[in-house]
Design an enzyme around this catalytic site. Structure first.
Site, PDB file in Angstrom:
ATOM      1  N   THR A 155      10.357  60.897  73.899  1.00 35.67           N
ATOM      2  CA  THR A 155      10.205  60.174  75.150  1.00 35.67           C
ATOM      3  C   THR A 155      10.253  61.265  76.197  1.00 35.67           C
ATOM      4  OG1 THR A 155      11.523  58.371  74.252  1.00 35.67           O
ATOM      5  CG2 THR A 155      11.181  58.364  76.607  1.00 35.67           C
ATOM      6  N   ARG A 191       5.644  47.178  68.118  1.00 34.55           N
ATOM      7  CA  ARG A 191       7.063  47.466  68.378  1.00 34.55           C
ATOM      8  C   ARG A 191       7.234  48.017  69.796  1.00 34.55           C
ATOM      9  NH1 ARG A 191       9.954  52.566  69.639  1.00 34.55           N
ATOM     10  NH2 ARG A 191      12.100  52.288  68.956  1.00 34.55           N
ATOM     11  N   GLY A 198      15.540  53.728  70.113  1.00 38.75           N
ATOM     12  CA  GLY A 198      15.362  52.715  71.138  1.00 38.75           C
ATOM     13  C   GLY A 198      16.077  51.405  70.893  1.00 38.75           C
ATOM     14  N   GLY A 212      10.063  49.707  72.270  1.00 42.33           N
ATOM     15  CA  GLY A 212      11.379  50.326  72.308  1.00 42.33           C
ATOM     16  C   GLY A 212      12.038  50.134  73.667  1.00 42.33           C
ATOM     17  N   ASP A 213      13.017  50.994  73.952  1.00 40.52           N
ATOM     18  CA  ASP A 213      13.774  50.828  75.189  1.00 40.52           C
ATOM     19  C   ASP A 213      13.036  51.342  76.424  1.00 40.52           C
ATOM     20  OD1 ASP A 213      14.133  53.459  74.023  1.00 40.52           O
ATOM     21  OD2 ASP A 213      15.609  53.830  75.593  1.00 40.52           O
ATOM     22  N   THR A 227      16.391  58.527  76.318  1.00 37.50           N
ATOM     23  CA  THR A 227      15.591  58.842  75.131  1.00 37.50           C
ATOM     24  C   THR A 227      16.488  58.736  73.914  1.00 37.50           C
ATOM     25  OG1 THR A 227      14.330  60.547  73.972  1.00 37.50           O
ATOM     26  CG2 THR A 227      16.038  61.317  75.488  1.00 37.50           C
ATOM     27  N   GLY A 228      15.991  58.086  72.878  1.00 38.76           N
ATOM     28  CA  GLY A 228      16.816  57.960  71.688  1.00 38.76           C
ATOM     29  C   GLY A 228      16.293  56.881  70.774  1.00 38.76           C
TER      30      GLY A 228
END
Lengths: 310, 310
Positions: free
Chosen positions: A177, A205, A231, A207-208, A228-229
């Protein structure tokens, strides 16, 4: 004298593979992004314009997983997400699952000026065409090393056990990210984020990253955050809004709040990091993975970039 | 003696059109949902199973804007969103822009057990087929009055000025979402939400409903929340997580926290409401629109339903 401003950027967090390849191009990519954002802030521009400019530079750099160089879904396609948020108005714009946008963050910025906050998939592509955005061919987003990562993951019986290291962070486990947060000389905060998601992700999908309160949040009362990670854990922990809430309701400092929010991600089993700046210009860049591509600059100070602790 | 449990449901908030038509079918629909959820809780079932059962009943009732009876997008199609969250684990599942699911909340429940939190569009439909969900034909979701609403909005020079009243709440301005929150006899909290979105919405538009922290949140430490309203404002205010955060970090009561979070929506220019239950079984059902279809029941007490204040 330059009015005070602060800018931080990140290019993703992930599992360490220190020393395997040349880190210099990653540092250079972060510096290009910092320069693009600082050019806006140094002229008295807004935090919002600065974070968009910085993220656009990271999207254009194929080393980072956003825009050009995005990872591949399980269907060997690109589905990109991006978002922006203006802390002075709480206005936000986001897109999810876009496939043709050279700079998804620019489309998110345009959505922010519409009646919507989040547009996805074909509807987002239609909105892009209606607003004059060019459709890039799939080949524009292609990079050999991302396709190799997909094939590697799809062929590996246990991907986690069979990794090769092709970058300072292990790109097959990196949470790719990119993002930026800024405080401008008028005292306003803003955040931006953009991502290709996770290699081999299920089509559709989300994510965050494009979710306000999860991967992004900005509020002039407290802070601007870009995450970032992994999500799904960041969504469940509402990381970005949680950092704001700990500051606004519990009186926590930026450092304490961002550390506590990330600790909750860790408790749930996730990993990653955040970049955050508060209204006083304090910066926090915590991560609970082995490293995070990151950089920062303040008015009158030299830009700094890091991947690991030192 | 029945172990204590609490369940609340809603069928959307909106602008008043009191007395224009018979309110009885709306009350009856809410009671069917309360009975479906209470049947789970009275047998010692989980809050999670109860909120899914209640929302499924609301999806099956064409009077409410979710599942069968969902509103039409600007392209005269259905795009439905749904989510569930388990306060005991912070596990969540959500779907956005699904078109063929009889019960989107059931698909959200299945996503909760996957590696994902949020799946959208074609990818969510593919996931549904892979998990044995039947694809309903578009005609299943069709209702004459929803299509009439779309044509009315699309033809009206100013929709807000030319409304006819076909339901206790003005359906052309109603924020159609259904939801449920529950506290079970084991002390666990859960939330669910489902919606057809807003009439004439842009294809691909995702509102607050499937977004953890915006339209839904549940945490055994504090409360379970399900929201309905002008989704973009609920996203920007992170309403559902904000209610949790005000309780967890500022020590606010459920009433105070939910009122303050909704006040922020109002400050931004939005309207709507939330249903919420806390770990002690307190219920809050505040709204800042002219009415909200809502109902609640506790162990050993008779179910109650309301549309307006009285």
């Amino acid at each position: 004298m330059t009015a005070p401003y602060t800018l931080a950027v990140h290019g993703g967090a992930g599992t360490i593979a220190r020393g395997q390849t040349d880190a210099a191009p990653y540092h250079a990519g972060l510096r290009v992004a910092l320069a693009a954002g600082e050019a806006v802030l140094a002229q008295g521009g807004s935090a919002l314009d600065a974070v968009v400019a910085a993220v656009q530079a990271l999207e254009d750099e194929p080393l980072f997983n956003a825009g050009r160089g995005s990872v591949y879904t399980s269907a060997a396609q690109h589905e990109m997400d991006a978002a922006v948020m203006d802390g002075s108005t709480l206005a936000a714009g986001a897109v999810a699952g876009v496939r043709t946008l050279r700079n998804p963050v620019q489309l998110a910025r345009t959505v922010m000026d519409s009646n919507f906050v989040l547009l996805s998939g074909d509807g987002a592509e239609q909105f892009a065409r209606d607003h004059g955005f060019e459709a890039m061919p799939p080949g524009y987003f292609h990079t050999e090393h991302r396709l190799a990562q997909l094939h590697h993951l799809q062929n590996a019986a246990s991907a986690a056990m069979q990794m090769d290291h092709v970058a300072p962070l292990d790109e097959t486990r990196k949470f790719g990210t990119v993002g930026a947060v800024a405080l401008d000389s008028a005292g306003h905060l803003a955040s931006a984020v953009s991502t290709g998601g996770m290699t081999n992700k299920h089509p559709g999908r989300i994510g965050d990253s494009p979710l306000v309160g999860a991967g992004i949040y900005a509020n002039d009362q407290s802070c601007a955050v870009s995450a970032t990670g992994s999500g799904e854990y960041f969504i469940r922990a509402c990381v970005a809004h949680d950092i704001h809430a700990r500051m606004a309701y519990a009186g926590a400092t930026l450092d304490t709040a961002s550390g506590a929010a990330l600790a909750e991600v860790g408790r749930l089993g996730g990993e990653g990091g955040v970049i955050a700046v508060d209204r006083q210009g304090n910066i926090a860049l915590p991560y609970i993975s082995a490293g995070m591509y990151r950089g920062w600059v303040r008015a009158g100070e030299a830009a700094q970039t890091r991947i690991f602790e030192d």
